[in-house]
Write an enzyme that holds these catalytic residues in place. Structure first.
Site, PDB file in Angstrom:
ATOM      1  N   HIS A  13       0.869  -1.196   0.000  1.00  0.00           N
ATOM      2  CA  HIS A  13       0.000   0.000   0.000  1.00  0.00           C
ATOM      3  C   HIS A  13       0.898   1.235   0.000  1.00  0.00           C
ATOM      4  O   HIS A  13       1.472   1.586   1.020  1.00  0.00           O
ATOM      5  CB  HIS A  13      -0.902  -0.008   1.242  1.00  0.00           C
ATOM      6  CG  HIS A  13      -1.883   1.119   1.270  1.00  0.00           C
ATOM      7  ND1 HIS A  13      -3.229   0.938   1.526  1.00  0.00           N
ATOM      8  CD2 HIS A  13      -1.742   2.462   1.094  1.00  0.00           C
ATOM      9  CE1 HIS A  13      -3.857   2.091   1.499  1.00  0.00           C
ATOM     10  NE2 HIS A  13      -2.960   3.048   1.242  1.00  0.00           N
ATOM     11  N   HIS A  15       1.593   5.362  -1.643  1.00  0.00           N
ATOM     12  CA  HIS A  15       1.214   6.548  -2.417  1.00  0.00           C
ATOM     13  C   HIS A  15       2.468   7.152  -3.030  1.00  0.00           C
ATOM     14  O   HIS A  15       3.380   7.552  -2.304  1.00  0.00           O
ATOM     15  CB  HIS A  15       0.545   7.590  -1.517  1.00  0.00           C
ATOM     16  CG  HIS A  15      -0.736   7.111  -0.910  1.00  0.00           C
ATOM     17  ND1 HIS A  15      -1.964   7.333  -1.488  1.00  0.00           N
ATOM     18  CD2 HIS A  15      -0.978   6.386   0.217  1.00  0.00           C
ATOM     19  CE1 HIS A  15      -2.908   6.778  -0.741  1.00  0.00           C
ATOM     20  NE2 HIS A  15      -2.338   6.193   0.297  1.00  0.00           N
ATOM     21  N   ASN A  41      -5.213   7.505  -5.849  1.00  0.00           N
ATOM     22  CA  ASN A  41      -5.888   8.766  -5.482  1.00  0.00           C
ATOM     23  C   ASN A  41      -5.063   9.997  -5.850  1.00  0.00           C
ATOM     24  O   ASN A  41      -4.689  10.793  -5.003  1.00  0.00           O
ATOM     25  CB  ASN A  41      -6.256   8.775  -3.984  1.00  0.00           C
ATOM     26  CG  ASN A  41      -5.046   8.718  -3.068  1.00  0.00           C
ATOM     27  OD1 ASN A  41      -4.014   8.126  -3.413  1.00  0.00           O
ATOM     28  ND2 ASN A  41      -5.142   9.334  -1.898  1.00  0.00           N
ATOM     29  N   LYS A  95      -9.280   0.081  -5.932  1.00  0.00           N
ATOM     30  CA  LYS A  95      -9.279   0.663  -4.586  1.00  0.00           C
ATOM     31  C   LYS A  95     -10.546   1.471  -4.348  1.00  0.00           C
ATOM     32  O   LYS A  95     -10.837   2.411  -5.082  1.00  0.00           O
ATOM     33  CB  LYS A  95      -8.049   1.576  -4.431  1.00  0.00           C
ATOM     34  CG  LYS A  95      -7.995   2.356  -3.124  1.00  0.00           C
ATOM     35  CD  LYS A  95      -7.612   1.498  -1.936  1.00  0.00           C
ATOM     36  CE  LYS A  95      -7.746   2.234  -0.615  1.00  0.00           C
ATOM     37  NZ  LYS A  95      -6.669   3.147  -0.320  1.00  0.00           N
ATOM     38  N   HIS A 132     -10.534   1.390   1.699  1.00  0.00           N
ATOM     39  CA  HIS A 132     -10.271   2.306   2.817  1.00  0.00           C
ATOM     40  C   HIS A 132     -11.495   2.212   3.710  1.00  0.00           C
ATOM     41  O   HIS A 132     -12.528   2.825   3.433  1.00  0.00           O
ATOM     42  CB  HIS A 132     -10.044   3.744   2.317  1.00  0.00           C
ATOM     43  CG  HIS A 132      -9.713   4.695   3.426  1.00  0.00           C
ATOM     44  ND1 HIS A 132      -8.502   5.348   3.521  1.00  0.00           N
ATOM     45  CD2 HIS A 132     -10.411   5.068   4.522  1.00  0.00           C
ATOM     46  CE1 HIS A 132      -8.479   6.096   4.612  1.00  0.00           C
ATOM     47  NE2 HIS A 132      -9.637   5.943   5.246  1.00  0.00           N
ATOM     48  N   HIS A 166      -4.812  -0.793   5.713  1.00  0.00           N
ATOM     49  CA  HIS A 166      -4.294  -0.106   6.910  1.00  0.00           C
ATOM     50  C   HIS A 166      -5.209  -0.216   8.131  1.00  0.00           C
ATOM     51  O   HIS A 166      -5.704   0.779   8.631  1.00  0.00           O
ATOM     52  CB  HIS A 166      -3.960   1.359   6.624  1.00  0.00           C
ATOM     53  CG  HIS A 166      -4.987   2.105   5.803  1.00  0.00           C
ATOM     54  ND1 HIS A 166      -6.321   2.159   6.125  1.00  0.00           N
ATOM     55  CD2 HIS A 166      -4.856   2.823   4.666  1.00  0.00           C
ATOM     56  CE1 HIS A 166      -6.951   2.881   5.221  1.00  0.00           C
ATOM     57  NE2 HIS A 166      -6.086   3.289   4.325  1.00  0.00           N
ATOM     58  N   ASP A 238       1.418   2.503   3.578  1.00  0.00           N
ATOM     59  CA  ASP A 238       0.572   3.696   3.435  1.00  0.00           C
ATOM     60  C   ASP A 238       1.427   4.953   3.488  1.00  0.00           C
ATOM     61  O   ASP A 238       0.969   6.001   3.962  1.00  0.00           O
ATOM     62  CB  ASP A 238      -0.547   3.744   4.490  1.00  0.00           C
ATOM     63  CG  ASP A 238      -1.678   4.692   4.063  1.00  0.00           C
ATOM     64  OD1 ASP A 238      -1.713   5.083   2.884  1.00  0.00           O
ATOM     65  OD2 ASP A 238      -2.508   5.053   4.916  1.00  0.00           O
ATOM     66  N   HIS A 242       3.411  14.395   1.800  1.00  0.00           N
ATOM     67  CA  HIS A 242       2.850  15.723   1.524  1.00  0.00           C
ATOM     68  C   HIS A 242       3.990  16.717   1.709  1.00  0.00           C
ATOM     69  O   HIS A 242       4.842  16.519   2.590  1.00  0.00           O
ATOM     70  CB  HIS A 242       1.737  16.065   2.531  1.00  0.00           C
ATOM     71  CG  HIS A 242       0.493  15.247   2.369  1.00  0.00           C
ATOM     72  ND1 HIS A 242      -0.482  15.534   1.433  1.00  0.00           N
ATOM     73  CD2 HIS A 242       0.064  14.143   3.023  1.00  0.00           C
ATOM     74  CE1 HIS A 242      -1.462  14.642   1.533  1.00  0.00           C
ATOM     75  NE2 HIS A 242      -1.151  13.777   2.489  1.00  0.00           N
ATOM     76  N   ALA A 254      -3.507  14.769   5.920  1.00  0.00           N
ATOM     77  CA  ALA A 254      -3.307  13.446   6.532  1.00  0.00           C
ATOM     78  C   ALA A 254      -2.321  12.631   5.707  1.00  0.00           C
ATOM     79  O   ALA A 254      -2.455  12.550   4.482  1.00  0.00           O
ATOM     80  CB  ALA A 254      -4.635  12.712   6.617  1.00  0.00           C
TER      81      ALA A 254
HETATM   82  O1  DOR Z   1      -3.235   9.447   5.877  1.00  0.00           O
HETATM   83  C1  DOR Z   1      -3.601   9.171   4.750  1.00  0.00           C
HETATM   84  N1  DOR Z   1      -3.061   9.744   3.661  1.00  0.00           N
HETATM   85  N2  DOR Z   1      -4.577   8.282   4.608  1.00  0.00           N
HETATM   86  C2  DOR Z   1      -5.123   8.029   3.425  1.00  0.00           C
HETATM   87  O2  DOR Z   1      -6.003   7.242   3.359  1.00  0.00           O
HETATM   88  C3  DOR Z   1      -4.701   8.774   2.214  1.00  0.00           C
HETATM   89  C4  DOR Z   1      -3.335   9.252   2.359  1.00  0.00           C
HETATM   90  C5  DOR Z   1      -2.982  10.283   1.309  1.00  0.00           C
HETATM   91  O3  DOR Z   1      -3.222  10.019   0.127  1.00  0.00           O
HETATM   92  O4  DOR Z   1      -2.437  11.332   1.667  1.00  0.00           O
HETATM   93 ZN    ZN Z   2      -3.359   5.040   1.625  1.00  0.00          ZN
END
Ligand code: DOR
Ligand code: ZN
Length: 331
Positions: A13, A15, A41, A95, A132, A166, A238, A242, A254
C-alpha cells in the site's frame, strides 16, 4: 541475529503521487522494495485505461533501472466488464474509498447499493477489492463502524478478495477471521504509535494520518498479528508524502511519509520482539500467496547498526525524522 536478508520485500500500500513528488519519492521505495501496490488517489483519480497507462510510464521513468514492480490499482467507480477486461492484466486490484473520507477521495463511493453491479463484476473477473474502511462518523469510531460494511461486502460477494487496508483496531484484527475472503494490510506507524503520540502532548503533524492512530490495546493487537505474521496480514506502509508546508499548517494534510524508513524500523521492531524470523513472511510471503503474485527477484540485507533518519528528503519530512534506528540497510 545481527543481519537479515529479505527476499523481494513488498510494500502492499503505497502513495507515489505524480510530477515532482513522484520523482522525489519513487526512487526511495524502489531502492528498498521489489514492488509496491500503487494507490490511485491522484488529484484526478486513476480511473481509466488511459490514465493508468500514463501513470505506469511516469512511475517507470522515475524509478529508472532499479528492479521495482509497480502493482497498479484503479480508483473505484462504476465500471463495465469491457472497461475492466482492457486493464485486467495491468492492475492488481481496484481501490474503494468512501466519498470524501481522505485525501483526493471526493469522487469515492456514495452508496454500496449502487456499487453492487461493479462489485459483482470484480468478483467474476477475480479482481481484488482494496478498501479504505472508514465510515463518516466520529473519528475514533470510523473503522469500527465500517466493519458492518465489510460484513455486508464479504457476505454478498464471498468469492471477492477484499483487502481491509491499513487496519488500526483490535476489532478489525479479530474481524479478519470472520470471513474467508477478508485480508488486511498493516502500516509501520500503526505498529508503533497511538493517539497519544499524535495529540497527547504537543500536536505532531507528521504523525497525523487516516485512519488516525488509536489506543494502546489496538496497537498491541496489530503488533501481535504482524509479529506472528498472521497469514491474512501483509505489510503496506501507506507512505503518503505531503510537502512540508501542507503538514506544518493549520489545515494539516493526513499522511505519514514512511517509505524510506520502513525496512530499518521494521527490522528494529521485529528484532526487539524476537520475531525477526517472521519478517520475511510479513514483508513478502503472505502477499505473494494472497495476491498470487511472483515479484521480481531482489534481496535486501539489513544489519544491526545505528542509522540516523534524516531531517527531510527534499521538501518532505519522514516518519521519525532525526531519531536513531538500530538497524540499517547494507549497501
Ligand atoms: O493518511 C492518509 N493519507 N490516509 C489516506 O487514506 C490517504 C493518504 C494520502 O493520500 O495522503
Ligand atoms: Zn493510503
Amino acid at each position: 541475529m545481527t543481519r537479515i536478508t529479505l527476499s523481494s520485500p513488498l510494500d502492499m500500500h503505497l502513495h507515489l503521487r505524480e510530477g515532482a513528488m513522484l520523482k522525489l519519492v519513487a526512487p526511495l521505495s524502489a531502492k528498498m522494495f521489489a514492488g509496491a501496490v500503487i494507490m490511485p488517489n491522484l488529484v484526478l483519480p486513476v480511473d481509466n485505461r488511459e490514465k493508468l497507462e500514463k501513470y505506469i510510464l511516469e512511475i517507470k521513468n522515475a524509478v529508472g533501472n532499479e528492479i521495482f514492480m509497480p502493482y497498479m490499482t484503479l480508483f473505484f467507480r462504476g465500471y463495465s466488464e469491457m472497461e475492466l477486461a482492457k486493464v485486467k492484466y495491468d492492475i492488481i486490484g481496484v481501490k474503494l474509498y468512501p466519498a470524501g473520507i481522505t485525501t483526493n477521495s471526493e469522487n469515492g463511493m456514495q452508496s454500496l447499493k449502487k456499487s453492487e453491479k461493479t462489485l459483482s463484476i470484480l468478483q467474476e473477473m477475480e479482481i481484488p477489492l482494496l478498501v479504505h474502511g472508514e465510515s463518516g462518523g466520529f473519528v475514533l469510531d470510523r473503522e469500527k463502524d465500517f466493519l458492518s460494511t465489510y460484513n455486508k461486502l464479504a457476505r454478498k460477494f464471498p468469492r471477492l478478495k477484499i483487502i481491509m487496508e491499513h487496519i488500526t483496531t483490535r476489532e478489525a484484527v479479530k474481524f479478519l477471521d470472520k470471513h474467508e475472503n477478508l485480508y488486511a494490510t498493516i502500516t509501520l506507524h500503526h505498529l508503533l504509535i497511538t493517539l497519544d503520540d499524535v495529540a497527547g502532548g504537543l500536536l505532531a503533524p507528521h504523525l497525523f494520518c487516516k485512519p488516525i492512530a488509536k489506543r494502546p490495546e489496538d496497537r498491541d493487537a496489530l503488533l501481535e498479528a504482524a509479529l506472528n505474521a498472521h497469514p491474512k496480514v501483509m505489510f503496506g506502509s501507506d507512505s503518503a508524502p505531503h510537502p512540508i508546508h501542507k503538514k506544518e499548517s493549520s489545515g494539516c494534510a493526513a499522511g505519514i511519509f514512511s517509505a524510506p524508513v520502513s525496512l530499518p524500523m521494521l527490522a528494529e521492531l521485529f528484532a526487539k520482539h524476537g520475531a525477526l524470523d517472521n519478517l520475511q513472511t510479513f514483508i513478502s510471503d503472505n502477499a505473494r500467496k494472497i495476491y498470487k503474485i511472483t515479484p521480481p527477484a531482489k534481496t535486501i540485507t539489513l544489519e544491526k547498526r545505528t542509522w540516523r533518519i534524516p531531517e527531510n528528503y527534499g521538501y518532505v519530512v519522514p516518519f521519525m525524522a532525526e531519531t536513531s534506528v538500530s538497524w540499517g540497510i547494507v549497501k
